[in-house]
Design a protein around this motif. Structure first.
Motif, mmCIF file in Angstrom:
data_model
loop_
_atom_site.group_PDB
_atom_site.id
_atom_site.type_symbol
_atom_site.label_atom_id
_atom_site.label_comp_id
_atom_site.label_asym_id
_atom_site.label_seq_id
_atom_site.Cartn_x
_atom_site.Cartn_y
_atom_site.Cartn_z
ATOM 1 N N GLN A 1 -6.870 -1.656 2.035
ATOM 2 C CA GLN A 1 -5.494 -1.512 2.494
ATOM 3 C C GLN A 1 -5.030 -0.120 2.093
ATOM 4 N N VAL A 2 -4.428 0.585 3.044
ATOM 5 C CA VAL A 2 -3.926 1.931 2.793
ATOM 6 C C VAL A 2 -2.419 1.865 2.641
ATOM 7 N N TYR A 3 -1.943 2.278 1.487
ATOM 8 C CA TYR A 3 -0.514 2.328 1.208
ATOM 9 C C TYR A 3 -0.040 3.772 1.296
ATOM 10 N N LYS A 4 1.235 3.971 1.305
ATOM 11 C CA LYS A 4 1.789 5.315 1.246
ATOM 12 C C LYS A 4 1.594 5.849 -0.165
ATOM 13 N N GLY A 5 0.574 6.685 -0.340
ATOM 14 C CA GLY A 5 0.308 7.281 -1.651
ATOM 15 C C GLY A 5 -0.851 6.689 -2.409
ATOM 16 N N LEU A 6 -1.476 5.612 -1.888
ATOM 17 C CA LEU A 6 -2.582 4.976 -2.612
ATOM 18 C C LEU A 6 -3.448 4.203 -1.633
ATOM 19 N N THR A 7 -4.757 4.264 -1.838
ATOM 20 C CA THR A 7 -5.696 3.478 -1.040
ATOM 21 C C THR A 7 -6.433 2.507 -1.955
ATOM 22 N N PHE A 8 -6.494 1.246 -1.534
ATOM 23 C CA PHE A 8 -7.194 0.213 -2.303
ATOM 24 C C PHE A 8 -8.401 -0.261 -1.506
ATOM 25 N N VAL A 9 -9.557 -0.366 -2.194
ATOM 26 C CA VAL A 9 -10.799 -0.767 -1.541
ATOM 27 C C VAL A 9 -11.502 -1.798 -2.401
ATOM 28 N N THR B 1 3.143 -0.051 3.355
ATOM 29 C CA THR B 1 1.795 -0.157 3.917
ATOM 30 C C THR B 1 1.647 0.775 5.113
ATOM 31 N N VAL B 2 0.562 1.547 5.112
ATOM 32 C CA VAL B 2 0.234 2.434 6.232
ATOM 33 C C VAL B 2 -0.780 1.757 7.152
ATOM 34 N N ILE B 3 -1.846 1.186 6.554
ATOM 35 C CA ILE B 3 -2.836 0.404 7.301
ATOM 36 C C ILE B 3 -3.003 -0.923 6.584
ATOM 37 N N ASN B 4 -2.739 -2.019 7.273
ATOM 38 C CA ASN B 4 -2.790 -3.331 6.632
ATOM 39 C C ASN B 4 -4.233 -3.741 6.317
ATOM 40 N N TRP B 5 -4.361 -4.746 5.491
ATOM 41 C CA TRP B 5 -5.638 -5.273 5.006
ATOM 42 C C TRP B 5 -6.645 -5.450 6.146
ATOM 43 N N TYR B 6 -7.838 -4.871 5.986
ATOM 44 C CA TYR B 6 -8.848 -4.967 7.037
ATOM 45 C C TYR B 6 -10.243 -4.904 6.421
ATOM 46 N N PRO B 7 -11.245 -5.466 7.091
ATOM 47 C CA PRO B 7 -12.621 -5.351 6.601
ATOM 48 C C PRO B 7 -13.203 -3.988 6.958
ATOM 49 N N TRP B 8 -13.821 -3.326 5.977
ATOM 50 C CA TRP B 8 -14.531 -2.090 6.291
ATOM 51 C C TRP B 8 -16.017 -2.414 6.403
ATOM 52 N N SER C 1 -1.356 -5.572 -9.818
ATOM 53 C CA SER C 1 -0.812 -4.306 -10.312
ATOM 54 C C SER C 1 -0.359 -3.419 -9.166
ATOM 55 N N ILE C 2 -1.173 -3.306 -8.122
ATOM 56 C CA ILE C 2 -0.805 -2.473 -6.986
ATOM 57 C C ILE C 2 0.427 -3.022 -6.279
ATOM 58 N N ASP C 3 0.479 -4.344 -6.146
ATOM 59 C CA ASP C 3 1.634 -4.965 -5.496
ATOM 60 C C ASP C 3 2.928 -4.649 -6.237
ATOM 61 N N ALA C 4 2.823 -4.510 -7.576
ATOM 62 C CA ALA C 4 4.017 -4.223 -8.378
ATOM 63 C C ALA C 4 4.583 -2.839 -8.099
ATOM 64 N N LEU C 5 3.788 -1.963 -7.509
ATOM 65 C CA LEU C 5 4.270 -0.624 -7.184
ATOM 66 C C LEU C 5 5.219 -0.622 -5.978
ATOM 67 N N LYS C 6 5.175 -1.697 -5.186
ATOM 68 C CA LYS C 6 6.071 -1.838 -4.030
ATOM 69 C C LYS C 6 5.938 -0.669 -3.042
ATOM 70 N N LEU C 7 4.698 -0.329 -2.729
ATOM 71 C CA LEU C 7 4.453 0.782 -1.814
ATOM 72 C C LEU C 7 4.485 0.310 -0.363
ATOM 73 N N GLN D 1 3.420 5.878 -10.414
ATOM 74 C CA GLN D 1 4.625 6.199 -9.652
ATOM 75 C C GLN D 1 4.910 7.692 -9.668
ATOM 76 N N GLU D 2 4.745 8.313 -10.838
ATOM 77 C CA GLU D 2 4.996 9.751 -10.960
ATOM 78 C C GLU D 2 4.016 10.562 -10.121
ATOM 79 N N LEU D 3 2.731 10.218 -10.190
ATOM 80 C CA LEU D 3 1.714 11.022 -9.518
ATOM 81 C C LEU D 3 1.647 10.732 -8.019
ATOM 82 N N ILE D 4 1.989 9.524 -7.614
ATOM 83 C CA ILE D 4 2.107 9.234 -6.180
ATOM 84 C C ILE D 4 3.224 10.084 -5.580
#
Length: 462
Positions: free
Chosen positions: A422-430, A404-411, A396-402, A368-371
């Protein structure tokens, strides 16, 4: 990667100089750097076209703690002077970044089964960045301490402080890197090391008397993040993948939630032991492949039944490391074991980790601090890992309550699904499909693509 440390438990239980200046190295730092230059590693395949350095940096004079590093620069053809610097950390706690990150994941070389010769990794990350591998804390790999009690009192805080001291002193030895973009990456229990060191670098950068490290962000894979969410996600993964019974699933949730993964209760340990028996002889780090046994038979089995698994995958690679890095000629080439450590080099320490001290329950406050300050943060997960599985990371990521910038998608990679993102505001999950705990070992090409996207700060290709 921390196989020998996290064998049957789900997490880590088993688990003021401006950066814009131009620096001219002093005579003493130039001499130190040249002493660390690796001329050639035994068994190395010819002229590799990139520079390597390795050696020791003292992080605590009074205790006599010194950490071993291995720097692998980008090939000359890729202009290493224009490439960022990436520090790679493995976890355990107590496992070697040389054994795992360097020798079987992202480094330029892989070790052949004979334990004597090396071959090039076509998807080595030094093609994109200069890589700095650190064996941390003292007592891991070639890193050492002259104070025996240090081996029994290691913990998160001292590991971060020593790693920061290493960086400050290392940059003095390699001043040409002081201005470079700098990232920290790692996996597994380095899910603690990486954000903690990131936080320390960020905080120290604000100090008037501290040197400025041009820190840009961090990348973690299959990372121990938050004990409660990791437990929930791990037990759910075991149950939904048919690895444990209904009764054991409920017992685990009753006994282990809201406790410490590093220091579980007796009831939690009992439930985890039952789960281990029910899982049987599988490789929990890669649940759809057999554990290391007869290598030749295993390779044939993988090629015939798991077409998505890289043909380069060999679950016995850490055995080859223990042969190779214990060779006297290899240690001389690496400028390692210069003090005559009275024990063999091992992929994971028998002491460090078993006596681990402080281990905060959650890294989420650091996230949270570094985001909030705009650092680049990516989290990735191989989806066949049952030790720190994809469900644990998602909880864990869901608990951050960020937002969503780009919703869940296949790369995709060459038109095929390589995973999801999924791209969140401040974090990208792959996620990386078909990859186990060590994503770059199981899916080297896809991991390379992921790393390139991280450095370029671009979403994974649709």
């Amino acid at each position: 990667m921390d196989r020998s440390r996290l064998h049957f438990l789900p997490l880590s239980v088993l688990l003021c100089l401006s950066h814009l200046s131009v620096f001219a190295p002093s005579a003493s730092t130039s001499q130190e750097r040249e002493r660390d230059r690796i001329e050639e590693l035994p068994g190395q395949p010819g002229n590799v076209g990139f520079a390597q350095y390795s050696g020791y940096v003292t992080v605590n004079q009074q205790a006599g703690r010194a950490l071993f590093y291995w720097l692998v620069e980008s090939p000359a053809s890729r202009r290493p002077e224009s490439r960022p610097l990436v520090l790679w950390l493995n976890g355990g706690p107590g496992c070697s970044s040389v054994a795992y990150g360097a020798a079987e994941e992202i480094g330029p070389f892989r070790i052949r089964p004979d334990g004597k010769t090396l071959y090039l990794n076509p998807y080595a990350w030094n093609k994109l960045a200069n890589l700095l591998f650190l064996e941390s804390p003292a007592g891991v790999g070639f890193s050492y301490t002259n104070t025996t009690s240090d081996l029994y009192t290691a913990g998160d805080q001292r590991t971060a402080e020593d790693a920061y001291a290493f960086l400050v002193n290392w940059f003095e030895r390699f001043p040409e890197y002081k201005h470079r973009d700098f990232y920290i990456a790692g996996e597994s229990y380095a899910g603690h090391y990486v954000p903690q060191l990131s936080q320390l670098v960020y905080e120290k950068n604000k100090g008037i008397q501290n040197p400025i490290i041009n820190f840009k962000g961090f990348l973690v894979g299959n990372a121990v993040t938050d004990d409660n969410h990791d437990f929930i996600g791990t037990f759910e993964y075991w149950w939904t993948h048919g690895l444990i019974s209904d009764s054991t699933y409920h017992a685990l949730r009753a006994a282990c939630l809201y406790g410490s993964s590093q220091h579980p209760s007796a009831d939690c340990m009992k439930a985890l032991e039952v789960a281990s028996v029910e899982q049987g002889n599988i490789d929990p780090y890669s649940i759809f492949t057999r554990p290391c046994s007869n290598t030749s038979l295993l390779r044939h089995h993988l090629r015939g039944h798991y077409p998505w698994m890289s043909r380069a995958y060999d679950p016995c690679t850490e055995r080859y490391s223990e042969v190779y890095f214990n060779k006297p000629e290899v240690q001389r080439a690496l400028h390692a074991n210069v003090t005559g450590i009275p024990y063999a080099w091992k992929t994971c320490s028998d002491i460090v980790g078993n006596y681990w001290a402080d281990s905060p329950l959650s890294m989420l406050p650091i996230y949270q601090e570094l985001i909030a300050v705009g650092l680049r943060i990516w989290v990735y997960s191989g989806d066949t890992d049952a030790v720190v599985p994809v469900t644990a990371s998602r909880y864990s990521i869901d608990a951050l309550k960020l937002a969503t910038v780009i919703n869940w998608y296949p790369w995709t990679d060459n038109g095929k699904v390589g995973g999801w993102s999924q791209v969140y505001k401040g974090l990208t999950f792959v996620t990386v499909t078909g990859a186990g705990h060590e994503v770059p070992l199981h899916r080297p090409r896809q991991a390379f693509i992921l790393f390139r996207s991280f450095l370029e700060s671009k979403p994974m290709t649709r």
